[in-house]
Design an enzyme around this catalytic site. Structure first.
Site, short mmCIF file in Angstrom:
data_model
loop_
_atom_site.label_atom_id
_atom_site.label_comp_id
_atom_site.label_asym_id
_atom_site.label_seq_id
_atom_site.Cartn_x
_atom_site.Cartn_y
_atom_site.Cartn_z
N ALA A 294 33.41 -13.62 7.43
CA ALA A 294 33.39 -12.81 6.21
C ALA A 294 32.22 -13.18 5.31
O ALA A 294 31.62 -12.33 4.67
CB ALA A 294 34.69 -12.99 5.45
N ASP A 340 -13.18 -2.41 -10.43
CA ASP A 340 -14.52 -1.81 -10.55
C ASP A 340 -14.40 -0.56 -11.39
O ASP A 340 -13.31 -0.06 -11.59
CB ASP A 340 -14.98 -1.30 -9.18
CG ASP A 340 -15.29 -2.39 -8.21
OD1 ASP A 340 -15.53 -3.50 -8.67
OD2 ASP A 340 -15.29 -2.09 -7.00
N ASP A 655 -18.38 -8.90 -2.19
CA ASP A 655 -17.07 -8.93 -2.86
C ASP A 655 -16.04 -9.70 -2.04
O ASP A 655 -14.97 -10.05 -2.55
CB ASP A 655 -16.54 -7.51 -3.08
CG ASP A 655 -17.28 -6.80 -4.19
OD1 ASP A 655 -17.73 -7.49 -5.12
OD2 ASP A 655 -17.41 -5.56 -4.14
N ASN A 717 32.24 -9.76 -0.14
CA ASN A 717 32.78 -11.04 0.35
C ASN A 717 34.01 -11.46 -0.44
O ASN A 717 34.92 -12.08 0.10
CB ASN A 717 31.73 -12.14 0.21
CG ASN A 717 30.70 -12.07 1.32
OD1 ASN A 717 30.92 -11.40 2.31
ND2 ASN A 717 29.59 -12.73 1.14
N GLU A 720 37.23 -9.97 0.59
CA GLU A 720 37.54 -10.44 1.95
C GLU A 720 38.13 -11.85 1.90
O GLU A 720 38.96 -12.23 2.72
CB GLU A 720 36.27 -10.44 2.82
CG GLU A 720 35.80 -9.02 3.17
CD GLU A 720 34.42 -8.99 3.80
OE1 GLU A 720 33.80 -10.06 3.96
OE2 GLU A 720 33.96 -7.89 4.12
N THR A 750 31.76 -0.49 8.30
CA THR A 750 31.60 0.38 7.13
C THR A 750 30.42 -0.01 6.23
O THR A 750 29.83 0.85 5.61
CB THR A 750 32.90 0.38 6.30
OG1 THR A 750 33.19 -0.98 5.96
CG2 THR A 750 34.05 0.97 7.07
P1 ATP Z 1 -19.00 -0.82 -10.15
O1 ATP Z 1 -19.30 -2.27 -10.03
O2 ATP Z 1 -18.02 -0.52 -11.21
O3 ATP Z 1 -18.73 -0.12 -8.88
P2 ATP Z 1 -21.72 0.10 -10.19
O4 ATP Z 1 -21.70 1.08 -9.10
O5 ATP Z 1 -22.55 0.45 -11.38
O6 ATP Z 1 -20.32 -0.17 -10.78
P3 ATP Z 1 -23.29 -1.58 -8.57
O7 ATP Z 1 -23.13 -0.72 -7.39
O8 ATP Z 1 -23.31 -3.06 -8.43
O9 ATP Z 1 -22.18 -1.29 -9.61
O10 ATP Z 1 -24.60 -1.10 -9.29
C1 ATP Z 1 -25.16 -1.83 -10.37
C2 ATP Z 1 -26.29 -1.05 -10.98
O11 ATP Z 1 -27.33 -0.87 -10.01
C3 ATP Z 1 -25.92 0.37 -11.39
O12 ATP Z 1 -25.38 0.41 -12.67
C4 ATP Z 1 -27.25 1.09 -11.32
O13 ATP Z 1 -27.99 0.88 -12.50
C5 ATP Z 1 -27.94 0.39 -10.18
N1 ATP Z 1 -27.77 1.15 -8.94
C6 ATP Z 1 -26.65 1.58 -8.38
N2 ATP Z 1 -26.87 2.24 -7.24
C7 ATP Z 1 -28.20 2.24 -7.07
C8 ATP Z 1 -29.08 2.75 -6.06
N3 ATP Z 1 -28.63 3.40 -5.00
N4 ATP Z 1 -30.38 2.55 -6.21
C9 ATP Z 1 -30.86 1.86 -7.27
N5 ATP Z 1 -30.11 1.37 -8.24
C10 ATP Z 1 -28.79 1.54 -8.16
#
Ligand code: ATP
Length: 938
Positions: A294, A340, A655, A717, A720, A750
């Site tokens: 039980a 992010d 990351d 329980n 029981e 049951t």
């Molecule tokens: P989160 O971290 O919130 O995703 P985010 O996209 O702005 O934001 P990152 O991707 O690290 O972060 O980008 C950082 C910075 O780099 C942006 O704010 C932008 O100024 C620059 N950046 C982003 N993408 C490009 C790219 N393809 N070419 C050149 N510079 C870029």
């Protein structure tokens, strides 16, 4: 189709391919730069088999099946059955064995279903790779890769086959899975003639199981599946079992403890019966056995595992894929979400709205990625030289991009993109001005790329311009400004002065305060023949061209999700690579920031802070902006040090450490890299912040459901056990209302389906209005035990004993409780009444356990269909036991007058109402506590 693992893709596969030239590699693997054709790749899959490792051998299903019949409790019951036979009670012996059998089968079935649910989740996560086939880049499932395929590699990609590089740009590979060496190694595409290396050390080969730490490249697949270097060592790592989650461990512990308590009580009763009563030794033993059966919650652990698996299935439906079952329970405890911005809180659908060049600003019209729209100056009269500047900026912006625009197939379809939305938005704006990427690229072909990196926050590309070279660069304005020495205005160059620098920053801030994401564009003509080894050799003394500001609207569901978090006392901390003012504006729009002066901490500020200072700053409203992944890791570490349960989002390779460090690492399913997905505990299939909050809600629900069915099982329980206690203490003068057989029919008949139904309750209303649970809190709390054993249990016992006596009292024994007949039809019909009373009160009990605090009305009486199925199953089983002669004999029941059902059914609402009353009082006390803790001011 799985090919023969003994077939080698070609004899060449076993050779080292490092010294061949690229054209030799193409010939050797019968491929070309446009890749294999669809037909050829299909033929090769047939010949060489799928690119997958042979599945680890799991414990045989038979062994796992048998395990359910050979654990401690099962052995005890087998022995108990034998003793019953020896004591000349074959009926009972068979019953006890049946119990063991049913119980084992049921546990195995639940385990099996939980495993199937977990397998199904894995299948939702196939690994994809990009290859060039038929001249175009395609996304295919990794297991379809064949030798000769051309893999496209970029930062964060998981490499799924061994390959020989034919192109590499700043390519670094993390080979730690093969070598243990965590530092990424540089790779090149050139032939390598030195042969004194081990295969893994060759710089022009890449290997399955490793990942791209940075840069880009192309590689011809030279080995797949078990023929890869990883395949060869995979055998060594296979067969690692998933550890039990803390909750499952707790359940093992609880079951063990309860078993020990039950066995001790059983033994105690055995001695009480033989010393206090005239019950025979054999019967005393049987009674003791009954007590044990039980009390032992045999089905608890598999039901917990199933509840976790079902929870993860429900999360998957809400776009959150769980990789470990234990993450389900941790999710419910999350107290901080570090998120992010781009793509998680916002839609990651960028549209350029403003362009600024020294001397003029422009507005851009149009929606989405459709390149229809105009770029119009904000002032009426504008010099033609400025228009040339604008044109130059758009050429630079498009050429320094890797994204592509895809026209719609049908008129109604929207334009879509391949690649980074930020870059696609620049292409769209440029198209609006008549700058077409293909045309510009054929005029200024790209010869090199210095890829985007979230630490540098910029990228650049090198192009041929006649006999010279030209560099285009784009990135975060402040990072770009640091590399510029002049600016273009009216097609003339000027040195960058402090004035123009502060003007650029003012414009940048003006755009950012409106929530716009701002990028700066720059260029440089290179006339000398300097050796260009790396980005630092060219990224200096640039010409600043202008700013591009784009809108990335917040996701519509996010504001609601943020509100939910606030109610649930879960903090949200935005950690973004974007600019502080942009981040603040978006955070305010979606409700993360509510005060006037939130703390904006930049990556540079963080570098100056020690841990104590950071801890202090982490208390109020705070945004981390312009941070790199290392900063994210630091914030997560400090939050965890302060006792928080942290969920953190991430998508890039860098990351991964933060995702691993967090209690719950959340990777983006769409934009996330393979490395991030691998490091995470949960993957969002829609990249949406709201899905994290939904998953937390489900995580909380799973935990409370486990508490619900545990409470439900524990409650029954008491009724029981009470008949045994009364029987023993009255020295057998009160007849035994529930013998072993009726008890078994409750526990293994049951009660089963209703308990399962409680495991699939939807989240209770108000579940997100409570603070997060403490990770150390146990399922079996004092309040659960009190509710089961001292509140609902006694009510049920009262019902059972009164039903038992009711049958005597209405048959000539009015008011008597002692010395009633303990055998014969009257006794058996009274047992039937007692058993039926357990069932009817369990109906009230299952409904009562559906909610912890809120009223059943708030949860919706019919919102969980499984519960009603469970109730129906209970009623069918009890009717069979009471009215089918075969079961009457086995269980020891006899029918009672039909009108007695009125008495029995009255107990179901009685128990439910009593519990509703208790919950009402609890809610009142809680409200009172809250209002008195806020000083009585509401
Ligand atoms: P989160 O971290 O919130 O995703 P985010 O996209 O702005 O934001 P990152 O991707 O690290 O972060 O980008 C950082 C910075 O780099 C942006 O704010 C932008 O100024 C620059 N950046 C982003 N993408 C490009 C790219 N393809 N070419 C050149 N510079 C870029």
């Amino acid at each position: 189709m799985i090919g023969d693992p003994n077939v080698r893709p070609s004899d060449d596969q076993s050779e080292l391919n490092y010294s061949s030239s690229i054209s030799e590699i193409f010939t050797q693997f019968e491929t070309r730069s446009s890749g294999l054709t669809g037909d050829e790749s299909a033929r090769r899959v047939q010949k060489y088999g799928k690119n997958s490792l042979i599945k680890p051998r799991k414990k045989s299903i038979y062994i796992r099946f048998l395990a359910n019949f050979t654990h401690l409790m099962a052995i005890l019951l087998w022995v108990g059955g034998i003793v019953a036979f020896i004591a000349h009670m074959p009926q009972l012996g068979i019953a006890v064995w049946m119990v063991n059998l049913i119980n084992g089968l049921f546990s195995f079935w639940q385990e099996f279903r939980a495993e199937k649910a977990a397998d199904a989740l894995v299948q939702l996560l196939p690994l994809h790779v990009r290859v060039i086939r038929d001249g175009i880049t395609k996304n295919i499932e990794a297991e379809d890769l064949v030798p000769g395929d051309i893999m496209v590699l970029s930062e964060g990609d998981h490499i799924s086959a061994d390959g020989r590089l034919i192109e590499a740009s700043e390519l670094r590979i993390d080979q730690s899975t093969l070598t243990g060496e965590s530092h990424p190694v540089k790779k090149v595409a050139d032939p390598w003639y030195d042969s004194g290396f081990s295969k893994i050390e060759y710089p022009n080969l890449v290997f399955a199981g490793t990942s791209v730490a940075s840069g880009t490249g192309l590689a011809v697949v030279i080995a797949t599946g078990m023929n890869t270097e990883f395949g060869k060592v995979a055998d060594l790592t296979q067969g690692i079992e998933e550890e039990k989650s803390p909750l499952q461990q707790e359940m093992v512990h609880v079951t063990r403890m309860v078993t020990i308590v039950a066995v001790s009580i059983g033994i105690l009763f055995f001695f009480m019966l033989i010393t206090l009563t005239s019950v025979t030794l054999a019967s005393s033993f049987i009674f003791a056995l009954g007590m044990i059966v039980a009390f032992v919650p045999e089905g608890l652990l598999p039901t917990v595992t199933l509840a976790l698996a079902r929870g993860s299935q429900r999360m998957a439906k809400r776009n959150a894929l769980i990789k470990r079952l234990s993450a389900v329970e941790t999710l419910g405890c999350t107290s901080v979400i570090c998120t992010d911005k781009t793509g998680t809180l916002t839609q990651n659908e960028m549209t350029v709205q403003k362009i600024w060049i020294p001397g003029a600003s422009f507005s851009v019209s149009g929606v989405g990625y459709n390149p229809e729209g105009t770029i119009t100056p904000d002032e009426v009269n504008i010099d033609s030289g400025l228009l040339e500047d604008l044109h130059r900026l758009c050429v630079a912006g498009s050429l320094c991009s890797n994204a592509r625009l895809i026209p719609p197939d049908h008129e109604t379809d929207p334009w879509t993109i391949l690649g980074d939305p930020t870059e696609a938005a620049i292409l769209v704006a440029s198209e609006k001005l008549g700058v077409h990427y293909e045309e510009e690229n054929s005029q200024y072909p790209r010869i090199r790329e210095f890829p985007f990196d979230s630490r540098r926050k910029l990228m650049s590309t090198l192009h041929l311009k006649n006999s010279d070279q030209i560099l285009y660069l784009k990135g975060a304005p402040k990072s770009v400004l640091d590399l510029t020495s002049s600016f273009m205005k009216n097609s003339r160059l000027y040195p960058i002065s402090e004035d123009i620098r502060s003007e650029i920053i003012t414009v940048n801030d003006f755009f950012a305060e409106q929530g716009l994401r701002v990028l700066a564009i720059a260029m440089k003509e290179i006339t000398d023949d300097d050796q260009i080894e790396n980005s630092e050799d060219v990224e200096h003394n640039l010409i600043f061209l202008g700013l591009i500001a784009m809108m990335d609207p917040p996701r519509s569901e996010v504001s609601e999700a943020v509100k939910k978090c606030h109610h649930a006392q879960i903090r949200i901390i935005m950690i973004t690579g974007d600019y502080g003012l942009t981040a603040k504006s978006i955070a305010r729009k979606i409700g993360i920031i509510t005060t006037d002066n939130p703390h904006i901490i930049t990556g540079a500020d963080l570098d100056q802070m020690n841990d104590e200072e950071l801890k202090r700053h982490l208390t109020g409203e705070v945004i981390f902006a312009r941070v790199s992944p290392e900063h994210k890791l630091k914030v997560v570490e400090i939050l965890r040090e302060t006792g928080q349960i942290v969920a953190v989002t991430g998508d890039g390779v860098n990351d991964a450490p933060a995702l691993k460090k967090a209690d719950i690492g959340v990777a983006m399913g769409i934009t996330g890299t393979d490395v991030a997905k691998e490091a995470a505990d949960m993957i969002l299939t829609d990249d949406n912040f709201a899905s994290i909050v939904n998953a937390i809600e489900e995580g909380r629900a799973v935990y409370s459901n486990i508490k619900k069915f545990t409470g439900y099982i524990f409650t029954s329980n008491t009724p029981e056990a009470v008949p045994f206690i009364l029987f023993a203490f009255s020295k057998a003068r009160i007849p035994l209302a529930l013998d072993v057989m009726p008890i078994l029919s409750i526990d293994l008949g049951t009660d089963l389906v209703p308990a399962l139904a409680l495991g699939s309750e939807p989240p209770e209303p108000g579940i997100m209005d409570k603070p997060p649970r403490n990770l150390k809190e146990h399922v079996i709390t004092r309040s659960l035990l009190l509710r089961s054993y001292l509140w609902l249990g006694p009510i049920q016992s009262l019902a059972v004993m009164s039903a038992f006596f009711y049958q005597y009292w209405t048959n000539g024994y009015w008011g008597k409780i002692f010395d009633l007949p303990a055998e014969g039809p009257l006794y058996h019909s009274a047992v039937g009444m007692a058993l039926a009373a357990v069932v009817t009160t369990q109906i009230g009990n299952v409904l009562a356990h559906r909610t912890e605090r809120s009223s059943i009305r708030a949860a919706g009486l019919f919102s969980n269909k499984m519960v009603w199925l469970g109730i129906a199953s209970e009623l069918v089983i009890i009717l069979i036991i009471l009215y089918v002669p075969f079961f009457q004999t086995i269980i020891g029941t006899a029918p009672f007058p039909a009108q007695n059902w009125i008495f029995l059914f009255a107990w179901a609402p009685a128990l439910l109402i009593a519990e509703e009353f208790r919950k009402g009082i609890m809610r009142m006390i809680e409200r009172h506590k809250i209002s008195s803790s806020s000083g009585g001011i509401s």
